[in-house]
Design an enzyme around this catalytic site. Structure first.
Site, PDB file in Angstrom:
ATOM      1  N   GLU A 258      -5.786  -7.955  -0.022  1.00  0.00           N
ATOM      2  CA  GLU A 258      -6.792  -6.951  -0.412  1.00  0.00           C
ATOM      3  C   GLU A 258      -6.038  -5.631  -0.494  1.00  0.00           C
ATOM      4  OE1 GLU A 258      -9.835  -7.466  -1.235  1.00  0.00           O
ATOM      5  OE2 GLU A 258     -10.165  -9.506  -0.555  1.00  0.00           O
ATOM      6  N   CYS A 292     -10.666   1.945  -0.572  1.00  0.00           N
ATOM      7  CA  CYS A 292     -10.045   1.258  -1.705  1.00  0.00           C
ATOM      8  C   CYS A 292     -11.029   1.194  -2.871  1.00  0.00           C
ATOM      9  CB  CYS A 292      -9.609  -0.135  -1.295  1.00  0.00           C
ATOM     10  SG  CYS A 292     -10.950  -1.059  -0.544  1.00  0.00           S
ATOM     11  N   GLU A 389      -3.878   6.416  -6.297  1.00  0.00           N
ATOM     12  CA  GLU A 389      -5.052   6.534  -5.419  1.00  0.00           C
ATOM     13  C   GLU A 389      -5.071   7.921  -4.792  1.00  0.00           C
ATOM     14  OE1 GLU A 389      -4.416   3.049  -2.713  1.00  0.00           O
ATOM     15  OE2 GLU A 389      -6.567   2.810  -2.943  1.00  0.00           O
TER      16      GLU A 389
HETATM   17  P1  NAP Z   1      -0.640   0.369   4.530  1.00  0.00           P
HETATM   18  O1  NAP Z   1       0.305   1.461   4.790  1.00  0.00           O
HETATM   19  O2  NAP Z   1      -0.262  -0.661   3.550  1.00  0.00           O
HETATM   20  O3  NAP Z   1      -0.939  -0.281   5.952  1.00  0.00           O
HETATM   21  C1  NAP Z   1      -1.846  -1.327   6.115  1.00  0.00           C
HETATM   22  C2  NAP Z   1      -1.455  -2.145   7.319  1.00  0.00           C
HETATM   23  O4  NAP Z   1      -0.178  -2.734   7.081  1.00  0.00           O
HETATM   24  C3  NAP Z   1      -1.304  -1.327   8.604  1.00  0.00           C
HETATM   25  O5  NAP Z   1      -1.712  -2.121   9.686  1.00  0.00           O
HETATM   26  C4  NAP Z   1       0.188  -1.087   8.654  1.00  0.00           C
HETATM   27  O6  NAP Z   1       0.676  -0.836   9.939  1.00  0.00           O
HETATM   28  C5  NAP Z   1       0.690  -2.417   8.147  1.00  0.00           C
HETATM   29  N1  NAP Z   1       2.057  -2.388   7.648  1.00  0.00           N
HETATM   30  C6  NAP Z   1       2.728  -1.354   7.100  1.00  0.00           C
HETATM   31  N2  NAP Z   1       3.981  -1.751   6.775  1.00  0.00           N
HETATM   32  C7  NAP Z   1       4.086  -3.053   7.130  1.00  0.00           C
HETATM   33  C8  NAP Z   1       5.127  -4.014   7.059  1.00  0.00           C
HETATM   34  N3  NAP Z   1       6.324  -3.733   6.547  1.00  0.00           N
HETATM   35  N4  NAP Z   1       4.894  -5.251   7.529  1.00  0.00           N
HETATM   36  C9  NAP Z   1       3.689  -5.580   8.054  1.00  0.00           C
HETATM   37  N5  NAP Z   1       2.665  -4.706   8.157  1.00  0.00           N
HETATM   38  C10 NAP Z   1       2.860  -3.464   7.684  1.00  0.00           C
HETATM   39  O7  NAP Z   1      -2.049   0.910   4.059  1.00  0.00           O
HETATM   40  P2  NAP Z   1      -2.939   2.021   4.740  1.00  0.00           P
HETATM   41  O8  NAP Z   1      -2.406   3.337   4.348  1.00  0.00           O
HETATM   42  O9  NAP Z   1      -3.104   1.739   6.186  1.00  0.00           O
HETATM   43  O10 NAP Z   1      -4.346   1.741   4.065  1.00  0.00           O
HETATM   44  C11 NAP Z   1      -4.709   2.284   2.854  1.00  0.00           C
HETATM   45  C12 NAP Z   1      -4.497   1.295   1.719  1.00  0.00           C
HETATM   46  O11 NAP Z   1      -5.259   0.125   1.977  1.00  0.00           O
HETATM   47  C13 NAP Z   1      -4.991   1.825   0.408  1.00  0.00           C
HETATM   48  O12 NAP Z   1      -4.087   1.505  -0.610  1.00  0.00           O
HETATM   49  C14 NAP Z   1      -6.316   1.102   0.221  1.00  0.00           C
HETATM   50  O13 NAP Z   1      -6.726   1.008  -1.126  1.00  0.00           O
HETATM   51  C15 NAP Z   1      -6.022  -0.218   0.827  1.00  0.00           C
HETATM   52  N6  NAP Z   1      -7.248  -0.906   1.212  1.00  0.00           N
HETATM   53  C16 NAP Z   1      -7.632  -1.980   0.483  1.00  0.00           C
HETATM   54  C17 NAP Z   1      -8.822  -2.644   0.787  1.00  0.00           C
HETATM   55  C18 NAP Z   1      -9.271  -3.826  -0.012  1.00  0.00           C
HETATM   56  O14 NAP Z   1     -10.168  -4.529   0.455  1.00  0.00           O
HETATM   57  N7  NAP Z   1      -8.737  -4.091  -1.192  1.00  0.00           N
HETATM   58  C19 NAP Z   1      -9.600  -2.199   1.856  1.00  0.00           C
HETATM   59  C20 NAP Z   1      -9.171  -1.093   2.583  1.00  0.00           C
HETATM   60  C21 NAP Z   1      -7.979  -0.469   2.254  1.00  0.00           C
HETATM   61  P3  NAP Z   1       0.866   0.685  10.447  1.00  0.00           P
HETATM   62  O15 NAP Z   1      -0.477   1.210  10.638  1.00  0.00           O
HETATM   63  O16 NAP Z   1       1.589   0.572  11.718  1.00  0.00           O
HETATM   64  O17 NAP Z   1       1.639   1.401   9.386  1.00  0.00           O
END
Ligand code: NAP
Length: 485
Positions: A258, A292, A389
């Site tokens: 997602e 998102c 975004e």
């Molecule tokens: P993110 O930076 O991708 O982080 C999401 C999760 O992944 C966090 O728990 C993060 O941990 C973890 N993570 C980061 N790097 C990783 C790695 N190398 N290996 C494993 N896990 C890793 O995204 P975000 O900034 O938290 O969230 C915003 C994004 O999520 C936006 O792009 C939004 O559109 C998307 N989103 C999508 C949906 C959907 O249903 N399509 C819903 C909500 C959000 P840390 O917190 O420790 O960095």
């Protein structure tokens, strides 16, 4: 209303592994901050790779007995947790607002939404069906059954700290899968609270394990490459999702992704403009724009574009800004300084390229990371915010003339999570909805999320669906047994 200190104090701050609260093996902890004040709320355990391995060991050890647990009991555990979430909505909403910043009313809405995933999947647990058929040549029989995928790795973002978790944990538990979940480092408290709620609801030890860490990659990559986990369900950015897909290729894990969005919001001149502005405010401002599903680009037919823009500017300018715990606030802080910097840069970039600022356009001084609700008109296609975004309270408006042009600009993105469409012409509504490249379409409505509906994207917004009848399929494998007669 519970006090801020009591809700934070009431949450376990250690790792939840094998049904026990456990400190990180290194003894390390990290800070969780209130994004409205910048103050430290508490410290939680900072897992190292060895702790991740212990969590996976616990999930693997519990898998066989959980898979054979009666589906009705799996559903009843989820249902008890649904009731507990619902009855403790005020306390859990306050906890969420403290760690994430969204206004209390929105946090209450998220707890209710999160709980509904447990109710929905408590009902789905007993509806995992199969099939029995005669082979076409008449000599054999086909038995088809569906079994849990196995131990699963779940990774969730900070913007919906509870619902993004229950949307994965609900179907995993219902299907008979054990899991290790890693919540975002900025918002671990909601998930830690949920772990205790599930344990109290009777979830056996090891079925859900929670690992909090500041070393997401260092902890998760070995678990993905280990081979014992059979599934990764990730919600987060497309950039991280791509990297995780590469890691999953190594052991051919099942994946649900997602990822990010860049939702277009298309308004035709024949639309009910009052409804379109209401829907636009919801699609833009839910979660302070940090969703998102947030409308990222507004395309309005030329005849009504000025009217739409001025109504949006008036509504946006009137949104009260402040700490989410305060009465009447509807715009809380952005999650961190990097988010505020990004929004500021995107707005500067758009105005430098010719966009007209109708309201907002600046941050708010003081502690916290606040940005004023902003409306921009005449935003050119080359502006960065047309392809990136925004993740903040900024509404960029552009105009279009024809239906073909609206579809072309709406689809001109690598993302395909959701598109919004406002028109009162039924034939046009269906024609355009079919042509929009998106996993979901909001037709004359600004919110699509519903636990009973399939949520997910196409293109680089992801793979698979969460919620709805198909949500449990993500955690099931189909097995065919060929029967000789
Ligand atoms: P993110 O930076 O991708 O982080 C999401 C999760 O992944 C966090 O728990 C993060 O941990 C973890 N993570 C980061 N790097 C990783 C790695 N190398 N290996 C494993 N896990 C890793 O995204 P975000 O900034 O938290 O969230 C915003 C994004 O999520 C936006 O792009 C939004 O559109 C998307 N989103 C999508 C949906 C959907 O249903 N399509 C819903 C909500 C959000 P840390 O917190 O420790 O960095």
């Amino acid at each position: 209303m519970p006090s801020e200190t009591s809700v934070v104090d009431g949450v376990g701050k250690e790792l939840f592994i094998g049904g026990k609260w456990t400190p990180a093996s290194s003894g390390q902890t990290f800070e969780v901050r209130d994004p409205a004040t910048g103050e430290v709320l508490c410290r939680v355990a900072d897992a190292a790779p060895a702790d991740g391995a212990a969590a996976l060991d616990a999930a693997v050890a519990a898998q066989d007995s959980w898979a054979s647990h009666p589906p009705r009991e799996r559903g009843e555990i989820l249902h008890r947790a649904y009731e507990e979430l619902t009855s403790r909505v005020d306390e859990l909403a306050l906890l969420m607002t403290l760690e994430m910043g969204k206004p209390l009313a929105e946090s209450r809405g998220e707890i209710a939404y999160a709980a509904e995933f447990f109710r929905w999947f408590s009902e789905e647990a007993v509806r995992i069906d199969g099939g029995y058929a005669t082979a076409p040549n008449g000599t054999g029989r086909f038995l088809v059954t569906r079994q849990p995928v196995g131990p699963s790795l779940l990774v969730t973002p900070w913007n919906f700290p509870m619902a993004m978790g229950t949307r994965k944990i609900g179907p995993a538990i219902a299907a008979g899968c054990t899991s290790v979940i890693k919540p975002a480092a900025q918002t671990p408290l909601s998930m830690l609270a949920l772990a205790q709620i599930l344990a109290d609801a009777g979830l056996p030890d090891g079925v859900l394990n929670v690992v909090t860490t500041t070393d997401a990659g260092g902890v998760m990559e070995p678990l993905i490459r280990d081979g014992r986990a059979r599934k990764l369900s990730f919600t987060g950015s497309t950039a991280v999702g791509r990297r995780l897909l590469e890691q999953c290729a190594d052991k051919v894990l099942r994946t649900s992704m997602e990822l990010g969005g860049n939702a277009p919001f298309v308004v035709f001149a024949d639309a009910d403009l009052d409804a379109a502005v209401d829907g636009a405010m919801q699609a833009k401002m839910r979660n302070i724009g940090e969703a998102c599903t947030a409308a990222n680009r507004f395309y309005v037919q030329r005849e009504v574009a000025d009217e739409f823009a001025s109504r949006m500017a008036e509504r946006m300018a009137a949104q009260p800004i402040g700490r989410g715990t305060e009465d009447g606030v509807v715009v809380g802080p952005l999650i961190d300084d990097a988010a505020l910097t990004k929004v500021t840069e995107l707005v500067s970039d758009a105005t430098e390229r010719g966009a007209r600022l109708l309201t907002g356009g600046s941050g708010v001084d003081g502690p916290g990371h606040f940005y004023r609700p902003t409306v921009l008109a005449d935003v050119p296609a080359e502006a960065r915010m047309s392809s990136e975004e925004i993740f903040g309270p900024v509404a960029p408006i552009s105009t279009f003339d024809t239906e073909d042009e609206a579809v072309r600009v709406a689809n001109d993105t690598e993302y395909g999570l959701v598109s919004y469409l406002y028109t009162s012409d039924l034939k046009r509504a269906l024609r355009v909805a079919e042509r929009l490249e998106a996993g979901m379409v909001g037709l004359n409505q600004g919110i699509v999320s519903n636990p009973a509906a399939p949520f997910g994207g196409v293109k680089q917004s992801g793979l698979g669906r969460e919620g709805g009848r198909v949500g449990i399929d993500e955690f099931l494998e189909t097995k065919y047994i060929a029967v000789a007669m």
